[in-house]
Design a protein around this motif. Structure first.
Motif, PDB file in Angstrom:
ATOM      1  N   GLN A 128      -1.547  -1.298 -10.720  1.00 39.57           N
ATOM      2  CA  GLN A 128      -1.931  -0.055  -9.896  1.00 39.57           C
ATOM      3  C   GLN A 128      -3.382   0.349 -10.086  1.00 39.57           C
ATOM      4  O   GLN A 128      -3.573   0.614 -11.326  1.00 39.57           O
ATOM      5  N   PRO A 129      -4.158   0.313  -8.882  1.00 45.17           N
ATOM      6  CA  PRO A 129      -5.456   0.963  -9.043  1.00 45.17           C
ATOM      7  C   PRO A 129      -5.488   2.179  -9.519  1.00 45.17           C
ATOM      8  O   PRO A 129      -4.860   3.219  -9.129  1.00 45.17           O
TER       9      PRO A 129
ATOM     10  N   TYR B 252      -1.352  -2.064  -4.337  1.00 42.96           N
ATOM     11  CA  TYR B 252      -0.632  -2.514  -5.562  1.00 42.96           C
ATOM     12  C   TYR B 252      -0.667  -4.049  -5.443  1.00 42.96           C
ATOM     13  O   TYR B 252      -0.254  -4.556  -4.450  1.00 42.96           O
TER      14      TYR B 252
ATOM     15  N   ASP C 118      -8.937   5.120 -10.794  1.00 43.34           N
ATOM     16  CA  ASP C 118     -10.323   5.538 -10.841  1.00 43.34           C
ATOM     17  C   ASP C 118     -10.951   5.624 -12.097  1.00 43.34           C
ATOM     18  O   ASP C 118     -11.919   5.248 -12.292  1.00 43.34           O
TER      19      ASP C 118
ATOM     20  N   THR D  26       0.905  -1.516  -0.109  1.00 44.94           N
ATOM     21  CA  THR D  26       0.163  -0.067   0.002  1.00 44.94           C
ATOM     22  C   THR D  26       0.755   1.245   0.086  1.00 44.94           C
ATOM     23  O   THR D  26       1.907   1.222   0.853  1.00 44.94           O
TER      24      THR D  26
ATOM     25  N   ARG E 248      -3.523   3.336  -1.545  1.00 34.84           N
ATOM     26  CA  ARG E 248      -3.732   2.448  -3.011  1.00 34.84           C
ATOM     27  C   ARG E 248      -2.987   1.407  -2.536  1.00 34.84           C
ATOM     28  O   ARG E 248      -1.883   1.423  -2.396  1.00 34.84           O
TER      29      ARG E 248
END
Length: 127
Positions: free
Chosen positions: A56-57, A42, A59, A35, A40
């Motif tokens: 990788q998140p 990963y 939006d 994190t 976030r």
């Protein structure tokens, strides 16, 4: 001095799900998670001696064509058998031009990649 690629980062909506797809696609046995300072999480998929993929998140949803994509080939079997296996894992077919040796697919998050025929380790031919 030179640099080396240690990982390829992939933006995605669901890092866990996309890591699971690519681990199955590439036979990567492990993932690790961390994190960042913004909370976030990963997910990194890897295997000894292979370049890792880091999911990788983000939006926003993917829009447009990738500027960079992966070319993969089966370690055994035919290209078409591999395409069928990847479709069963959740990939989508985007293109199949009979004039070229690759098939264009998208992973479950919409990132394009190409499946080429099997190659030998020392095969220097370009797609």
């Amino acid at each position: 001095m030179t640099s080396r690629i240690i990982a390829i980062a992939v933006d995605c909506r669901d890092a866990e799900a996309l890591a699971r797809f690519w681990c199955q696609a590439l036979g990567y046995p492990s993932t690790r998670r961390w994190t960042d300072a913004y909370g976030r999480e990963y997910v990194e998929a890897g295997a000894p001696g292979a370049t890792s993929l880091v999911f990788q998140p983000v939006d926003d949803r993917k829009s447009g064509k990738n500027r960079l994509h992966l070319d993969i080939a089966p370690s055994s079997g035919s290209r078409d058998e591999e395409v069928q296996r990847l479709l069963a894992l959740g990939a989508r077919r985007l293109g199949d031009d009979p004039k070229v040796p690759w098939v264009v697919l998208a992973d479950p998050d919409g990132n394009e990649f190409c499946v080429l025929p099997e190659r030998g380790a020392d095969d220097g031919t370009a797609p």
